[in-house]
Write an enzyme that holds these catalytic residues in place. Sequence first.
Site, PDB file in Angstrom:
ATOM      1  N   CYS A 148      68.934  33.680  10.234  1.00  0.00           N
ATOM      2  CA  CYS A 148      67.539  33.473   9.817  1.00  0.00           C
ATOM      3  C   CYS A 148      66.624  34.630  10.194  1.00  0.00           C
ATOM      4  O   CYS A 148      65.416  34.520  10.091  1.00  0.00           O
ATOM      5  CB  CYS A 148      67.003  32.160  10.369  1.00  0.00           C
ATOM      6  SG  CYS A 148      66.892  32.142  12.159  1.00  0.00           S
ATOM      7  N   ARG A 175      58.889  27.981  11.797  1.00  0.00           N
ATOM      8  CA  ARG A 175      58.366  28.516  13.067  1.00  0.00           C
ATOM      9  C   ARG A 175      57.164  27.686  13.503  1.00  0.00           C
ATOM     10  O   ARG A 175      56.041  27.927  13.065  1.00  0.00           O
ATOM     11  CB  ARG A 175      57.942  29.971  12.882  1.00  0.00           C
ATOM     12  CG  ARG A 175      59.094  30.947  12.625  1.00  0.00           C
ATOM     13  CD  ARG A 175      58.533  32.352  12.441  1.00  0.00           C
ATOM     14  NE  ARG A 175      59.518  33.388  12.616  1.00  0.00           N
ATOM     15  CZ  ARG A 175      60.036  34.097  11.611  1.00  0.00           C
ATOM     16  NH1 ARG A 175      59.671  33.861  10.375  1.00  0.00           N
ATOM     17  NH2 ARG A 175      60.921  35.053  11.863  1.00  0.00           N
ATOM     18  N   ARG A 218      62.134  24.801  14.425  1.00  0.00           N
ATOM     19  CA  ARG A 218      62.415  25.468  15.693  1.00  0.00           C
ATOM     20  C   ARG A 218      61.299  25.088  16.662  1.00  0.00           C
ATOM     21  O   ARG A 218      60.119  25.136  16.303  1.00  0.00           O
ATOM     22  CB  ARG A 218      62.413  26.979  15.503  1.00  0.00           C
ATOM     23  CG  ARG A 218      62.540  27.685  16.831  1.00  0.00           C
ATOM     24  CD  ARG A 218      62.627  29.159  16.690  1.00  0.00           C
ATOM     25  NE  ARG A 218      61.354  29.752  16.303  1.00  0.00           N
ATOM     26  CZ  ARG A 218      61.231  31.037  16.005  1.00  0.00           C
ATOM     27  NH1 ARG A 218      62.291  31.824  15.999  1.00  0.00           N
ATOM     28  NH2 ARG A 218      60.059  31.532  15.679  1.00  0.00           N
ATOM     29  N   HIS A 262      52.548  39.681  14.538  1.00  0.00           N
ATOM     30  CA  HIS A 262      52.220  38.403  13.887  1.00  0.00           C
ATOM     31  C   HIS A 262      51.628  38.609  12.512  1.00  0.00           C
ATOM     32  O   HIS A 262      51.987  37.938  11.558  1.00  0.00           O
ATOM     33  CB  HIS A 262      51.186  37.643  14.706  1.00  0.00           C
ATOM     34  CG  HIS A 262      51.606  37.446  16.106  1.00  0.00           C
ATOM     35  ND1 HIS A 262      50.726  37.404  17.150  1.00  0.00           N
ATOM     36  CD2 HIS A 262      52.822  37.305  16.634  1.00  0.00           C
ATOM     37  CE1 HIS A 262      51.391  37.244  18.261  1.00  0.00           C
ATOM     38  NE2 HIS A 262      52.659  37.172  17.980  1.00  0.00           N
ATOM     39  N   ASN A 291      66.481  39.166  14.434  1.00  0.00           N
ATOM     40  CA  ASN A 291      65.360  40.011  14.886  1.00  0.00           C
ATOM     41  C   ASN A 291      65.452  40.199  16.391  1.00  0.00           C
ATOM     42  O   ASN A 291      65.355  41.307  16.916  1.00  0.00           O
ATOM     43  CB  ASN A 291      64.008  39.373  14.568  1.00  0.00           C
ATOM     44  CG  ASN A 291      63.845  39.057  13.099  1.00  0.00           C
ATOM     45  OD1 ASN A 291      64.527  39.648  12.269  1.00  0.00           O
ATOM     46  ND2 ASN A 291      62.969  38.127  12.782  1.00  0.00           N
ATOM     47  N   ASP A 292      65.627  39.083  17.076  1.00  0.00           N
ATOM     48  CA  ASP A 292      65.716  39.184  18.533  1.00  0.00           C
ATOM     49  C   ASP A 292      67.091  39.663  18.980  1.00  0.00           C
ATOM     50  O   ASP A 292      67.207  40.437  19.918  1.00  0.00           O
ATOM     51  CB  ASP A 292      65.386  37.831  19.177  1.00  0.00           C
ATOM     52  CG  ASP A 292      63.887  37.656  19.331  1.00  0.00           C
ATOM     53  OD1 ASP A 292      63.225  38.637  19.740  1.00  0.00           O
ATOM     54  OD2 ASP A 292      63.374  36.567  19.024  1.00  0.00           O
ATOM     55  N   GLU A 315      70.199  34.392  19.890  1.00  0.00           N
ATOM     56  CA  GLU A 315      69.316  35.556  19.914  1.00  0.00           C
ATOM     57  C   GLU A 315      69.568  36.412  21.150  1.00  0.00           C
ATOM     58  O   GLU A 315      69.217  37.581  21.194  1.00  0.00           O
ATOM     59  CB  GLU A 315      67.853  35.103  19.931  1.00  0.00           C
ATOM     60  CG  GLU A 315      67.487  34.257  18.730  1.00  0.00           C
ATOM     61  CD  GLU A 315      66.001  33.942  18.683  1.00  0.00           C
ATOM     62  OE1 GLU A 315      65.316  34.525  17.839  1.00  0.00           O
ATOM     63  OE2 GLU A 315      65.528  33.113  19.495  1.00  0.00           O
ATOM     64  N   ARG A 375      61.223  45.113  19.654  1.00  0.00           N
ATOM     65  CA  ARG A 375      60.968  44.998  18.213  1.00  0.00           C
ATOM     66  C   ARG A 375      59.499  45.204  17.869  1.00  0.00           C
ATOM     67  O   ARG A 375      59.153  45.480  16.721  1.00  0.00           O
ATOM     68  CB  ARG A 375      61.432  43.625  17.698  1.00  0.00           C
ATOM     69  CG  ARG A 375      60.692  42.473  18.321  1.00  0.00           C
ATOM     70  CD  ARG A 375      61.332  41.140  17.983  1.00  0.00           C
ATOM     71  NE  ARG A 375      60.731  40.514  16.827  1.00  0.00           N
ATOM     72  CZ  ARG A 375      60.925  39.249  16.494  1.00  0.00           C
ATOM     73  NH1 ARG A 375      61.722  38.477  17.215  1.00  0.00           N
ATOM     74  NH2 ARG A 375      60.345  38.741  15.445  1.00  0.00           N
TER      75      ARG A 375
HETATM   76  C1  PEP Z   1      64.688  36.105  15.058  1.00  0.00           C
HETATM   77  O1  PEP Z   1      64.494  36.489  16.205  1.00  0.00           O
HETATM   78  O2  PEP Z   1      65.509  36.644  14.294  1.00  0.00           O
HETATM   79  C2  PEP Z   1      63.938  34.969  14.513  1.00  0.00           C
HETATM   80  C3  PEP Z   1      64.237  34.469  13.341  1.00  0.00           C
HETATM   81  O3  PEP Z   1      62.909  34.487  15.250  1.00  0.00           O
HETATM   82  P1  PEP Z   1      61.472  35.212  15.387  1.00  0.00           P
HETATM   83  O4  PEP Z   1      61.425  36.352  14.407  1.00  0.00           O
HETATM   84  O5  PEP Z   1      60.463  34.180  15.108  1.00  0.00           O
HETATM   85  O6  PEP Z   1      61.505  35.666  16.800  1.00  0.00           O
HETATM   86 MG    MG Z   2      63.459  35.171  17.565  1.00  0.00          MG
END
Ligand code: PEP
Ligand code: MG
Length: 753
Positions: free
Chosen positions: A680, A474, A510, A367, A632-633, A609, A643
Amino acid sequence: MAAPGVAIRGQRSLLRQIREALAGGGPAQVRLDMVVRIIARSMVAEVCSLYMRRAAADMELFATEGLDPAAVHVTRMKPGEGLVGEIMKLGRPLNLADAPEHPAFSYRPETGEDPYHAFLGVPLLRGGRAIGVLVVQNRTARVYTDDEVEDLQIVAMVLAEMVAAGELGAHELKGVEIAPHKPERLKGSKFGDGLAYGVAVLHEPPVAPSQLLSDDVVAEEARLNAAVDSLQSQIDTMLEGNAGLVDASFEVLETYRMFAHSDGWNRSLVDAVRNGLTAEAAVERVRSEHRARLGQARDPYLRERLHDLEDLNDRLLRHLSGEGHVARDLPENAILIARNLGPADLLEYDRTKLRGLLLEEGSAASHAAIVARALDIPCVGRLAGLRDAVSEGDMVIVDAEAGEAYLRPRTDVVKAIQARIDVRRQRRAEFAKLRDTPAFTRDGAKITLLMNAGLDVDLDILGETGAEGIGLFRTEFQFMVAEEMPRFNAQTALYRRVMDAAGDLPVTFRTLDLGGDKVLPYMEAEREDNPALGWRAIRMGLDRPALLRLQLRALIAASGGRPLRVMFPLVANVDEYRAARALVDVEVAWAERRGRKPPSRLDVGAMIEAPSLVFHLDALLPMTDFVSVGTNDLMQYLFAADRGNPRVAERYDPLSPPALRALEQIQRACAETGTPVSVCGEMAGRPLEAFALVALGFERLSMPPAGVGPVKQMVLSCDREAARRGVSALLKSGAGTVRNEIETLARKIYAAV
Ligand code: PEP
Ligand code: MG
């Protein structure tokens, strides 16, 4: 042994005598000589010697009572050499009945120490680092009592703090290495891009020496006990699942409870206070000792426990001060130094003065790192040994381009960094000039560049970046930085502010993406073995529909008749999407029944994701108004690599055939069904990765604000058709990564501009 009361009074008067001797005028040497004499007398020792750390990490005899004075400033020990070097290396006391018998004993004829057998040496610790060693010796072989060891440790702590605070006059102790002073370069990991040069500010500063000694031992002990009691009951309450105040998983809380109730910890604190320290100083003394002891441990489990203890100490200090975190005044160019941080901690600092962030631990997906990127604060993490190597006020460089930190850098390094900072500034100015230029590739494809956001503060930047909207808001950030669950009004107010700030630009909200590593301090969390694969995001939303519905209601209320875009995180199954989408309809109908204005246009989408969805796009896409790929996910689940776990987080490359093929499959399915799609994840904000995404046909990219300029520059110089041909060929590659090939391709295309 003397009665405790006598010992305490004796100890306190000893500490006062030392303080007076040190603070009194005259040359430093005379004062130190007086101090060793006072200690020797008080401890009924025939010898008392003080060694201080010199540059090159040697310990030098600085003052002695009982050994040959000619050895002062002559006898030196290297780390690990002799008993003094051993104490320095281990950072803990050595208590020996017969010193010459010890394997590390190193005989120094100039000192004349032959007749002495009993030996007690303790380190002068600052921040877990030995800056000196204090030794007492007696002729007769005997082991010193625990009380004597404790007494000498307290004396050593007071000495360490007073010397470090400059009470002896810095110029008089020339060459003494109170704090590390040599330039150092630490390698870590990039958490947020950029460069910064500024003054180190410790997130947990040491206790000031003026607060070391208490005036009233009885009252101080009562104050300590009250704080420990309130800490213990807070932890018990958290553990019982009642409203907790801090984020911590069950296991960590269990460990806290164990420590908080442990006799050893409590006894060490009480002993230190009974010996005349303030409760705060007692916490620091016990902390220093633990750091020195556990910091040596090879076992990662034990080192982790040290971190738990550190947190516990911080908490106790907060209970002692009777307040939460107090916002501190920062110098103009502050670089914050911490072991790890929560996002709320970071937001408490004045953002206009905070130039950079260095963390000893953490991970790029943590975070604090996400918030640092959102605030555009250069951040380097996983800098092993950082906190011991840096002192408050040191000049430091954050090089988040290379993932490094320079502590107390030499002038030529500073110059080089400043030149790089200037280049970045110029590049930013160039990006700013591009702000109003639409992002078309050279062959005429329009690429829409959007910004990721999640906090009020992001809204100021929207206009500056030239982003064409917010592609990912977010919403959980508001929940993560709050002390308690934001209610309907607070949610509505934030969403309204975001829409107001965006004006005509679209914002994609989101819904709450909690769980996994996003733990709410005030929400009871069940322990899960695999939180990333656990009860998170839309799963939580569907199991707790009241929470999700309240959020949807707030979004609809905030839209007040304007267009609304909502998407759901971590949908893994089309039925989840159906169920979530149905809740939106329920809430719109609810608003209409009450005569409220429904959104003028409603777009509902899913985040892609979970890899499962990639294989069911034909069912999903017709139900959605748009989708957004959370790389990312998606990468975490594609490669089965957590991650948030630094050991594996960067092991796999999104610029690799399997990842690119998955992305290409998504893009193709969306193109075929005419479903608007954006990317994103963080990769969309890195020019080379964005180049690959454009080559794959993506036309909407949403990224951290700092990515917009560099990505736009890439787009403007990119020939999409040439990029597409090159990247398509690479999809068939048998290599584990095609990053270098994509880089060569991109260079070739840029070079052709
Ligand atoms: C992702 O997972 O790519 C995403 C944009 O969401 P977060 O990073 O908030 O999990
Ligand atoms: Mg995510």
